[in-house]
Design a protein around this motif. Structure first.
Motif, PDB file in Angstrom:
ATOM      1  N   SER A   3      -4.986  -3.000  -6.428  1.00 18.43           N
ATOM      2  CA  SER A   3      -4.285  -2.749  -7.350  1.00 18.43           C
ATOM      3  C   SER A   3      -3.588  -3.652  -8.396  1.00 18.43           C
ATOM      4  O   SER A   3      -3.310  -4.968  -7.457  1.00 18.43           O
ATOM      5  N   ALA A   5      -0.665  -4.045  -9.166  1.00 22.07           N
ATOM      6  CA  ALA A   5       0.532  -4.326  -8.600  1.00 22.07           C
ATOM      7  C   ALA A   5       0.651  -4.889  -7.482  1.00 22.07           C
ATOM      8  O   ALA A   5       1.550  -5.996  -7.379  1.00 22.07           O
ATOM      9  N   THR A   6      -0.439  -4.850  -6.375  1.00 21.84           N
ATOM     10  CA  THR A   6      -0.466  -5.456  -5.026  1.00 21.84           C
ATOM     11  C   THR A   6      -0.765  -6.982  -5.636  1.00 21.84           C
ATOM     12  O   THR A   6      -0.184  -7.910  -5.182  1.00 21.84           O
ATOM     13  N   PHE A  21       9.065  -3.088  -9.179  1.00 24.44           N
ATOM     14  CA  PHE A  21       8.578  -2.324 -10.260  1.00 24.44           C
ATOM     15  C   PHE A  21       9.422  -1.148 -10.473  1.00 24.44           C
ATOM     16  O   PHE A  21      10.591  -0.907  -9.750  1.00 24.44           O
ATOM     17  N   GLU A  67      -3.468  -4.016   1.101  1.00 22.40           N
ATOM     18  CA  GLU A  67      -3.415  -2.655   0.918  1.00 22.40           C
ATOM     19  C   GLU A  67      -3.806  -1.902   2.102  1.00 22.40           C
ATOM     20  O   GLU A  67      -3.353  -0.559   2.616  1.00 22.40           O
ATOM     21  N   ASN A  70      -1.104  -1.863   4.308  1.00 18.67           N
ATOM     22  CA  ASN A  70       0.255  -1.272   4.010  1.00 18.67           C
ATOM     23  C   ASN A  70      -0.534   0.490   4.570  1.00 18.67           C
ATOM     24  O   ASN A  70       0.498   1.282   4.826  1.00 18.67           O
ATOM     25  N   ALA A  71      -1.550   0.801   4.620  1.00 19.25           N
ATOM     26  CA  ALA A  71      -2.118   2.069   4.806  1.00 19.25           C
ATOM     27  C   ALA A  71      -1.787   2.102   6.347  1.00 19.25           C
ATOM     28  O   ALA A  71      -1.380   3.271   6.983  1.00 19.25           O
ATOM     29  N   LYS A  78       4.464   6.813  10.520  1.00 18.95           N
ATOM     30  CA  LYS A  78       4.203   8.312  10.699  1.00 18.95           C
ATOM     31  C   LYS A  78       4.083   8.412  12.281  1.00 18.95           C
ATOM     32  O   LYS A  78       4.953   9.582  12.786  1.00 18.95           O
TER      33      LYS A  78
END
Lengths: 111, 287
Positions: A3, A5-6, A21, A67, A70-71, A78
């Motif tokens: 992205s 942003a990344t 952002f 990214e 990040n995932a 979690k």
């Protein structure tokens, strides 16, 4: 494809700058839904010029890795569970907790 | 000349007349029924005739009977003495409230649809009757629309124009729901503008910040924010309502933004029946 942003984030980190952002951010990305995709609407990173298209493109590979990681981080977080529950887990059996955390990391490796 | 009491309205009075096409006959038909011959004055070749039985003519109902036949070269006309035609134009400002029937409005045909913006009403402006266009009592231009299907694959941290496409109503055709997705009222005034965006980060604990904006002529003039930086979430519906003064060519758009934790894409949720992401506006009256 990474992205915008990344890629901006990596560009700023490479120049020892911090980007943010959102409502109080210093960079505003906009997409007018006209098929042209997102673009930098405003640039406000102090001491660093707005990146050129080629500069941003140079972060494509690193951006994809970021990214992907990040995932992985999100998945790991979690699975780690609530921090309070983890503290209780540590108090009761720290070795078992360490083993569980290691398995989560091993099962969800970063690139 | 002085009067006792109000001066009577003056007007000209004229009498109904009838010209006849003459022929060799004694019988003619009157345009208006009369009780007897004394209610008309009959002229033959511009000479007034004497009414009465055994005289020049008699009349009853619409039947006029001459004592002697006319010739086709004669001219003949009558004046209806009992049928005065009078038209009175009331004097300026002479019709007062007491003279107006209570069914002045209810006695007229009802408008069976919403009045056009240029239809007119009567209003008392500090005691003076004036006419005013219906548009001043209508909260239009106005529209409401919602997103009928998901707007997907939106970039992390990008402020994205919402492609609100399904119109509930669009009074005045002021909302473009297929190309630029913008509200252009076209009429100067004060407007209440609102919107909401149900946006999702597509994963749990991934939503850092959710925002919705109202843009005017390409720049933000209103913003609503949910910030989850210390406790990430997944879905949020920031809503916004503003009041703005528009001229006749300003335009407004709805934008939304979502910052994800994993830098992944996000989406605005839409549905064909359940309104989740929507945009609307209407003109404020009386201000």
């Amino acid at each position: 494809m990474a992205s915008l942003a990344t890629k901006i984030k990596l560009y700023c980190e490479a120049n020892s700058k911090t980007v943010s952002f959102g409502s109080e951010g210093n960079v505003h990305i906009q997409d007018d839904s006209n098929g042209q995709g997102p673009y930098i609407k405003t640039w406000g990173v102090s001491g660093l010029d707005k990146p050129t298209d080629s500069q941003l493109a140079s972060y494509e590979t690193a951006g994809n890795t970021e990214e992907s990681n990040n995932a992985v981080r999100a998945t790991r977080k979690k699975l780690y569970g609530d921090i309070g529950d983890q503290l209780d887990e540590i108090y009761k059996d720290i070795d078992a907790w360490k083993a569980r955390i290691k398995k989560i990391k091993d099962d969800n490796p970063k690139e | 000349m002085a009067y006792i009491g109000p001066e009577p309205a003056e007007s000209f009075t004229s009498f109904a007349t009838q010209e006849f096409s003459t022929s060799a006959t004694t019988s003619y038909t009157l345009d208006h029924a009369v009780a007897n011959e004394n209610e008309i004055a009959l002229f033959v070749n511009n000479v007034r005739q004497q009414p009465g039985s055994g005289k020049a003519y008699t009349a009853t109902g619409t039947a006029l009977t001459l004592s002697a036949a006319t010739a086709s070269t004669d001219t003949m006309y009558c004046v209806f003495l009992g049928r005065a035609l009078q038209t009175v134009t009331p004097a300026t400002n002479s019709i007062t409230a007491a003279m107006v029937g209570n069914d002045l409005i209810s006695g007229k045909d009802a408008l069976t649809s919403a009045p056009a913006s240029t239809d007119e009403l009567l209003i008392s402006d500090a005691g003076t009757i004036k006419r005013i266009d219906a548009q001043f009592f209508q909260s239009t231009p106005a529209f409401h629309a919602f997103l009928s299907a998901d707007q997907d694959s939106l970039s992390d941290a990008a402020t994205v124009k919402m492609q609100i496409n399904s119109e509930t109503y669009d009074s005045g055709t002021v909302y473009d729901n297929s190309s630029n997705y913008r509200f252009t009222p076209g009429v100067a005034g004060k407007y209440f503008i609102y919107g909401a965006a149900l946006i999702s980060s597509a994963a749990s604990a991934n939503l850092r910040e959710a925002e919705v904006y109202i843009y005017k002529n390409g720049s933000s003039i209103g913003k609503s924010t949910f910030n989850y930086v210390d406790q990430y979430s997944q879905v949020a519906t920031p809503t916004i309502s503003i009041v703005d003064v528009a001229d006749d060519n300003d335009y407004y758009e709805l934008y939304a933004q979502l910052n994800t934790q994993n830098s992944g894409n996000w989406k605005a949720l839409g549905d064909s029946t359940q309104q989740r992401t929507y945009f609307g506006a209407y003109k404020i009256i009386g201000v």
